[in-house]
Motif scaffolding. Structure first.
Motif, PDB file in Angstrom:
ATOM      1  N   TYR A   1      41.351  -0.656  30.182  1.00 17.12           N
ATOM      2  CA  TYR A   1      41.918  -2.943  30.214  1.00 17.12           C
ATOM      3  C   TYR A   1      42.477  -2.810  31.915  1.00 17.12           C
ATOM      4  CZ  TYR A   1      42.741  -2.965  25.476  1.00 17.12           C
ATOM      5  OH  TYR A   1      42.247  -2.411  23.650  1.00 17.12           O
ATOM      6  N   THR A   2      42.834  -1.871  32.439  1.00 18.73           N
ATOM      7  CA  THR A   2      42.459  -1.759  34.219  1.00 18.73           C
ATOM      8  C   THR A   2      42.138  -2.164  34.454  1.00 18.73           C
ATOM      9  OG1 THR A   2      44.010   0.002  33.606  1.00 18.73           O
ATOM     10  CG2 THR A   2      43.074  -0.456  36.079  1.00 18.73           C
ATOM     11  N   THR A   3      40.574  -1.747  33.975  1.00 17.35           N
ATOM     12  CA  THR A   3      38.846  -2.538  34.638  1.00 17.35           C
ATOM     13  C   THR A   3      39.115  -3.645  34.075  1.00 17.35           C
ATOM     14  OG1 THR A   3      37.826  -0.289  34.168  1.00 17.35           O
ATOM     15  CG2 THR A   3      36.529  -2.638  34.389  1.00 17.35           C
ATOM     16  N   LEU A   4      39.499  -4.190  33.108  1.00 17.10           N
ATOM     17  CA  LEU A   4      39.339  -5.886  32.505  1.00 17.10           C
ATOM     18  C   LEU A   4      40.330  -6.653  33.071  1.00 17.10           C
ATOM     19  CD1 LEU A   4      39.876  -5.897  28.635  1.00 17.10           C
ATOM     20  CD2 LEU A   4      37.520  -5.880  30.175  1.00 17.10           C
ATOM     21  N   GLY A   5      41.606  -6.349  33.696  1.00 16.26           N
ATOM     22  CA  GLY A   5      41.945  -6.509  34.853  1.00 16.26           C
ATOM     23  C   GLY A   5      41.925  -6.438  36.792  1.00 16.26           C
ATOM     24  N   GLY A   6      40.606  -5.843  36.325  1.00 16.91           N
ATOM     25  CA  GLY A   6      39.824  -5.831  38.264  1.00 16.91           C
ATOM     26  C   GLY A   6      38.823  -6.214  38.326  1.00 16.91           C
ATOM     27  N   PHE A   7      38.161  -6.933  37.188  1.00 16.41           N
ATOM     28  CA  PHE A   7      37.119  -8.236  37.042  1.00 16.41           C
ATOM     29  C   PHE A   7      37.669  -9.589  36.301  1.00 16.41           C
ATOM     30  CE2 PHE A   7      34.378  -4.362  35.055  1.00 16.41           C
ATOM     31  CZ  PHE A   7      33.432  -4.358  36.453  1.00 16.41           C
TER      32      PHE A   7
ATOM     33  N   TRP B   1      46.098  -7.661  30.968  1.00 15.13           N
ATOM     34  CA  TRP B   1      45.214  -6.469  30.990  1.00 15.13           C
ATOM     35  C   TRP B   1      45.318  -5.338  31.917  1.00 15.13           C
ATOM     36  CZ3 TRP B   1      42.398  -7.959  27.048  1.00 15.13           C
ATOM     37  CH2 TRP B   1      41.137  -9.289  26.956  1.00 15.13           C
ATOM     38  N   LEU B   2      45.969  -5.902  32.969  1.00 12.10           N
ATOM     39  CA  LEU B   2      47.008  -4.568  34.196  1.00 12.10           C
ATOM     40  C   LEU B   2      48.026  -3.862  33.192  1.00 12.10           C
ATOM     41  CD1 LEU B   2      46.304  -5.919  37.005  1.00 12.10           C
ATOM     42  CD2 LEU B   2      45.124  -4.229  36.248  1.00 12.10           C
TER      43      LEU B   2
ATOM     44  N   ARG C   1      50.608   0.055  30.042  1.00 15.88           N
ATOM     45  CA  ARG C   1      51.080   0.359  29.007  1.00 15.88           C
ATOM     46  C   ARG C   1      50.527   1.770  27.889  1.00 15.88           C
ATOM     47  NH1 ARG C   1      55.700  -0.325  25.291  1.00 15.88           N
ATOM     48  NH2 ARG C   1      55.862  -0.871  23.454  1.00 15.88           N
ATOM     49  N   LEU C   2      49.324   1.432  27.946  1.00 17.98           N
ATOM     50  CA  LEU C   2      48.717   2.801  27.314  1.00 17.98           C
ATOM     51  C   LEU C   2      48.718   4.075  27.973  1.00 17.98           C
ATOM     52  CD1 LEU C   2      45.399   0.712  26.092  1.00 17.98           C
ATOM     53  CD2 LEU C   2      47.469   1.733  24.832  1.00 17.98           C
ATOM     54  N   ARG C   3      49.184   4.270  29.540  1.00 20.28           N
ATOM     55  CA  ARG C   3      48.974   5.648  30.601  1.00 20.28           C
ATOM     56  C   ARG C   3      50.003   5.752  30.138  1.00 20.28           C
ATOM     57  NH1 ARG C   3      46.950   2.947  34.939  1.00 20.28           N
ATOM     58  NH2 ARG C   3      49.149   1.781  35.609  1.00 20.28           N
ATOM     59  N   ARG C   4      50.880   5.134  29.972  1.00 17.46           N
ATOM     60  CA  ARG C   4      52.185   5.678  30.294  1.00 17.46           C
ATOM     61  C   ARG C   4      52.227   6.441  28.710  1.00 17.46           C
ATOM     62  NH1 ARG C   4      56.346   8.672  30.551  1.00 17.46           N
ATOM     63  NH2 ARG C   4      58.177   8.160  30.268  1.00 17.46           N
TER      64      ARG C   4
END
Length: 265
Positions: free
Chosen positions: A146-152, A200-201, A206-209
């Motif tokens: 999801y972080t990657t989606l936030g970058g794209f 996305w970010l 959230r998933l990382r935490r």
């Protein structure tokens, strides 16, 4: 259930709606199907392409957890393990087998069964550490997707704007249509930035935490069940787990610090 993600998203989109209303604009002007299809469809597509299908499937399976939150708190885990310590102290380790069927957590259930089966302490630690490492890897993969989606997403939005502006240049002989066409062209960029920072970010963070919290919870379970297997008194188990719950260092650093020899005065 922890409503932090839902609450945050509602507040974020609420602030956006408030701004649009205060500016006197129309929210329906932003709901253009073409740029939204490109931004969301293209972002998800390149996100899948940047990894493996297994990564994408893990991320999809983890999405409900982002909204649901962590299942058990550290205090709940400590109370459950202290209860098992009391059972083992009073009736022996074999009595823990009666609790296996009632335990809902798969990680703790496996530990109870292993202790009841007489698994060696070192072997049990290795198995539980492997389970923790596997869970941490899955959580990192889902959060990274999801972080990657936030970058794209912002770049995909810019691509949509460029495509729309190309169409605008074809209409230079119709000045009356240029304003609406240019405004519509920038909707793709808006949705790219909006989806990245409002969807996305936050999900990735959230998933990382939640992954960090799960790692702490599983570590508490491992140390607690090893103490139960060793025959530690219930009050000692509770005190040690409470101390571990308040120690925010990673598990490896905690163990390394505990194993360091005391310095001579």
């Amino acid at each position: 259930m922890d409503p932090a993600l839902l609450l945050g998203l509602v507040l974020a989109f609420g602030a956006l709606l408030a701004m649009i209303s205060m500016e006197g604009a129309s929210f329906t002007a932003l709901l253009l199907p073409a740029p939204m299809v490109l931004v969301f469809g293209g972002t998800i597509a390149v996100g899948i392409a940047s990894g493996t299908m297994r990564d994408a499937l893990l991320a999809v399976k983890a999405l409900p957890r982002a909204f649901r939150g962590e299942r058990n708190t550290g205090q709940t885990v400590i109370e459950a393990i202290v209860g098992y310590a009391e059972t083992a102290r009073a009736e022996g380790l074999l009595a823990l087998e009666r609790s296996v069927a009632d335990e809902q957590d798969p990680f703790l259930k496996q530990a109870l069964q292993s202790i009841a089966d007489g698994t060696d302490a070192e072997e049990l630690r290795l198995v539980m550490e492997d389970e923790i490492a596997s869970a941490a890897a899955r959580n990192r993969t889902a959060a990274r997707f999801y972080t990657t989606l936030g970058g794209f997403a912002p770049t995909v939005g810019i691509i949509g704007t460029v495509v729309s502006l190309t169409h605008v240049l074809e209409k230079l002989d119709e000045p009356s249509t240029l304003g609406p066409l240019i405004a519509a062209a920038f909707v793709a960029t808006l949705w790219g930035l909006l989806s990245a920072n409002f969807i996305w970010l936050p999900i990735g963070g959230r998933l990382r935490r939640l992954g960090e919290l799960e790692l702490e919870r599983m570590t508490l379970m491992m140390e607690g069940m090893l103490a139960v297997q060793a025959g530690s008194p219930p009050h000692f188990v509770g005190e040690r787990l409470s101390a571990l719950a308040s120690d925010r260092r990673p598990p490896r650093r905690r163990r390394a610090a505990a194993e360091e020899p005391a310095l001579d005065s």
